[in-house]
Design an enzyme around this catalytic site. Structure first.
Site, PDB file in Angstrom:
ATOM      1  N   PRO A   1       1.046  -1.193   0.110  1.00 34.87           N
ATOM      2  CA  PRO A   1       0.163  -0.080   0.207  1.00 34.87           C
ATOM      3  C   PRO A   1       0.854   1.439  -0.058  1.00 34.87           C
ATOM      4  O   PRO A   1       1.955   1.372   0.563  1.00 34.87           O
ATOM      5  CB  PRO A   1      -0.721  -0.114   1.199  1.00 34.87           C
ATOM      6  CG  PRO A   1      -0.449  -1.401   1.889  1.00 34.87           C
ATOM      7  CD  PRO A   1       0.533  -1.907   1.175  1.00 34.87           C
ATOM      8  N   TYR A   2       0.236   2.237  -0.438  1.00 36.14           N
ATOM      9  CA  TYR A   2       0.652   3.713  -0.436  1.00 36.14           C
ATOM     10  C   TYR A   2      -0.106   4.556   0.022  1.00 36.14           C
ATOM     11  O   TYR A   2      -1.470   4.419  -0.580  1.00 36.14           O
ATOM     12  CB  TYR A   2       1.321   4.187  -1.608  1.00 36.14           C
ATOM     13  CG  TYR A   2       1.497   5.721  -1.814  1.00 36.14           C
ATOM     14  CD1 TYR A   2       2.924   5.988  -1.340  1.00 36.14           C
ATOM     15  CD2 TYR A   2       0.565   6.551  -2.269  1.00 36.14           C
ATOM     16  CE1 TYR A   2       3.255   7.378  -1.296  1.00 36.14           C
ATOM     17  CE2 TYR A   2       1.056   7.908  -2.339  1.00 36.14           C
ATOM     18  CZ  TYR A   2       2.201   8.314  -1.812  1.00 36.14           C
ATOM     19  OH  TYR A   2       2.560   9.580  -1.838  1.00 36.14           O
TER      20      TYR A   2
END
Lengths: 67, 67, 67, 67, 67, 67
Positions: free
Chosen positions: C2-3
């Site tokens: 994830p970002y």
């Protein structure tokens, strides 16, 4: 630790071209800034021609040479 | 007034999981920074495995253990 | 993979609060989606009050209760 | 050289409305900051109601008046 | 029409390195997708070490090898 | 529920111009899509001339007419 977001119009970008963009930009960051490729994330967004504007027109209109 | 954008790979994130992420991150901002939940916006982007790169590979290749 | 990008107004967020936000959101993604924390990136942007708009006003004006 | 990103919920925004948003925001930047429209890019993202959170709820739940 | 956003930690990236990143990524998009360089925008964001999180820690903590 | 992000080069945008951009874009979204201004957030990012690229050059170089 870089994060790169590439936005292009959605018009048939192939899986191979995506892989080439990801490899190329990761390599660039390693070469120029000595960034660790294992920590380099790249996200490619493909945008519909009606949703991208340039010169005050959608790309759809722009390509038709409107007005 | 926070705005939070969460990008994850598109692989079957359920409606319930999305609701849990939204509730959790809004709660976190209220707790840590006393932000007003009514003004906290969260946007979740799901990204195709071919469109996310890590270590110079698409996640599709990365998962296959290429090369 | 994830970002997460968190945007808040720039008004004295401390180093400890930033660490708490980063730990909290990483933990949330691990808990809800079983994401690998080692691959979870979080970027916090602090935005000047003149550069954030709400209700058609800058936050600076909004806080003054303008008009 | 401006770049503008507009995020709205995905609920039937028409091609005409998108064109109007693009023309309007480009015109605004030309008028207020004398920016060159030929270099002004606008990208519209439409976000599913389950993927947008407000007040700690997804917009889907929020609209139902939950709880 | 591409738009590229590169986020790196703020730790002394020089003007020459920025120019090299911009030239490199523009060239990549021209080569792989035949994009027009005159319409290719690149924005580099430099992020403070306290504002970037990895593995649930700020990069400041991460670099110190905490805990 | 719109969220708008406007990126422009950092070159003396005044507080009044920022207020005008925020008012204008909020008004546009109300007019075209009947969005609630109270839920419309606008964030303006000002980007250094060395950090924005166009045509493969930084804006600093581009303005000097390089090469």
């Amino acid at each position: 630790m870089p994060y790169v977001n590439i936005k292009v119009t959605r018009e048939g970008v192939t899986r191979e071209q995506k892989a080439e963009l990801i490899a190329g930009v990761t390599d660039l960051l390693t070469r120029v800034l000595q960034k660790n490729p294992a920590l380099t994330h790249v996200v490619i967004d493909e945008v519909d021609l009606d949703n991208w504007g340039l010169g005050g027109l959608t790309v759809t209109e722009f390509r038709r040479g409107k007005p």
